[in-house]
Scaffold this motif. Structure first.
Motif, short mmCIF file in Angstrom:
data_model
loop_
_atom_site.label_atom_id
_atom_site.label_comp_id
_atom_site.label_asym_id
_atom_site.label_seq_id
_atom_site.Cartn_x
_atom_site.Cartn_y
_atom_site.Cartn_z
N MET A 3 30.68 -50.06 -38.75
CA MET A 3 31.95 -50.28 -38.08
C MET A 3 33.10 -49.69 -38.88
N CYS A 4 33.03 -49.78 -40.19
CA CYS A 4 34.20 -49.42 -40.98
C CYS A 4 33.77 -48.56 -42.16
N ARG A 5 34.32 -47.37 -42.26
CA ARG A 5 34.02 -46.56 -43.43
C ARG A 5 34.87 -47.07 -44.59
N ASN A 6 34.56 -46.61 -45.76
CA ASN A 6 35.30 -47.06 -46.94
C ASN A 6 36.76 -46.64 -46.87
N ILE A 7 37.62 -47.51 -47.35
CA ILE A 7 39.03 -47.17 -47.49
C ILE A 7 39.17 -46.55 -48.87
N HIS A 8 39.72 -45.36 -48.94
CA HIS A 8 39.82 -44.62 -50.20
C HIS A 8 41.12 -44.92 -50.92
N THR A 9 41.08 -44.75 -52.24
CA THR A 9 42.27 -44.88 -53.06
C THR A 9 43.28 -43.82 -52.64
N LEU A 10 44.54 -44.22 -52.50
CA LEU A 10 45.59 -43.31 -52.07
C LEU A 10 46.63 -43.06 -53.16
N HIS A 11 46.58 -43.83 -54.23
CA HIS A 11 47.59 -43.73 -55.29
C HIS A 11 47.24 -42.65 -56.31
N ASN A 12 48.26 -41.98 -56.80
CA ASN A 12 48.19 -41.03 -57.90
C ASN A 12 47.35 -39.80 -57.60
N PHE A 13 47.58 -39.21 -56.43
CA PHE A 13 46.94 -37.96 -56.09
C PHE A 13 48.00 -36.88 -55.95
N GLU A 14 47.60 -35.66 -56.19
CA GLU A 14 48.47 -34.51 -55.99
C GLU A 14 47.77 -33.58 -55.02
N PRO A 15 48.29 -33.34 -53.86
CA PRO A 15 49.54 -33.86 -53.31
C PRO A 15 49.39 -35.33 -52.93
N PRO A 16 50.52 -36.03 -52.79
CA PRO A 16 50.48 -37.47 -52.46
C PRO A 16 49.81 -37.72 -51.11
N ALA A 17 49.43 -38.96 -50.90
CA ALA A 17 48.81 -39.37 -49.64
C ALA A 17 49.73 -39.04 -48.47
N THR A 18 49.13 -38.56 -47.40
CA THR A 18 49.90 -38.22 -46.22
C THR A 18 50.07 -39.46 -45.34
N GLU A 19 50.99 -39.35 -44.39
CA GLU A 19 51.19 -40.45 -43.43
C GLU A 19 49.91 -40.71 -42.64
N ASP A 20 49.17 -39.65 -42.32
CA ASP A 20 47.91 -39.81 -41.59
C ASP A 20 46.88 -40.58 -42.42
N GLU A 21 46.82 -40.30 -43.71
CA GLU A 21 45.87 -41.03 -44.57
C GLU A 21 46.25 -42.50 -44.67
N VAL A 22 47.54 -42.79 -44.78
CA VAL A 22 48.00 -44.17 -44.83
C VAL A 22 47.67 -44.87 -43.51
N GLN A 23 47.93 -44.21 -42.40
CA GLN A 23 47.65 -44.78 -41.08
C GLN A 23 46.15 -45.04 -40.90
N ALA A 24 45.32 -44.10 -41.33
CA ALA A 24 43.86 -44.27 -41.22
C ALA A 24 43.38 -45.45 -42.06
N ALA A 25 43.92 -45.60 -43.26
CA ALA A 25 43.54 -46.73 -44.12
C ALA A 25 43.97 -48.05 -43.49
N ALA A 26 45.18 -48.08 -42.91
CA ALA A 26 45.67 -49.29 -42.26
C ALA A 26 44.79 -49.65 -41.07
N LEU A 27 44.43 -48.66 -40.28
CA LEU A 27 43.57 -48.89 -39.13
C LEU A 27 42.21 -49.43 -39.56
N GLN A 28 41.62 -48.85 -40.59
CA GLN A 28 40.32 -49.32 -41.08
C GLN A 28 40.42 -50.75 -41.61
N TYR A 29 41.51 -51.07 -42.29
CA TYR A 29 41.71 -52.42 -42.81
C TYR A 29 41.79 -53.43 -41.66
N VAL A 30 42.60 -53.13 -40.67
CA VAL A 30 42.77 -54.06 -39.54
C VAL A 30 41.47 -54.18 -38.75
#
Length: 90
Positions: free
Chosen positions: A1-28
């Motif tokens: 049902m749910c793939r792993n939520i990946h770390t988004l902090h301290n990456f270059e380039p920074p996490a995109t809005e899409d990555e944040v949205q995908a992580a939020a969706l997976q969490y919910v």
């Protein structure tokens, strides 16, 4: 049902809005136990995703570190190597 939520902090380039949205969706999805809410629950489900995404964006903006930023490709290669050791070559 749910793939792993990946770390988004301290990456270059920074996490995109899409990555944040995908992580939020997976969490919910994980918390609610539902990949697709019923029509009766769709509004509150979407609201929860938006709130989690907003909180994640604020968190990422506020975090500080002295560590150098991680490279996405290098981290992905490490993950593939760990998977190969764990599950064998594909």
């Amino acid at each position: 049902m749910c793939r792993n939520i990946h770390t988004l902090h301290n990456f270059e380039p920074p996490a995109t809005e899409d990555e944040v949205q995908a992580a939020a969706l997976q969490y919910v999805r994980k918390i609610s136990g539902s990949t697709k809410p019923s029509q009766a629950n769709e509004a509150i489900f979407d609201q929860a995703v938006a709130e989690v995404a907003a909180a994640t964006t604020r968190l990422l903006a506020g975090l500080t570190t002295t560590a150098p930023p991680k490279d996405r490709e290098a981290e992905a290669a490490k993950a593939r190597a760990r998977a190969e050791v764990r599950f064998g070559p594909r």
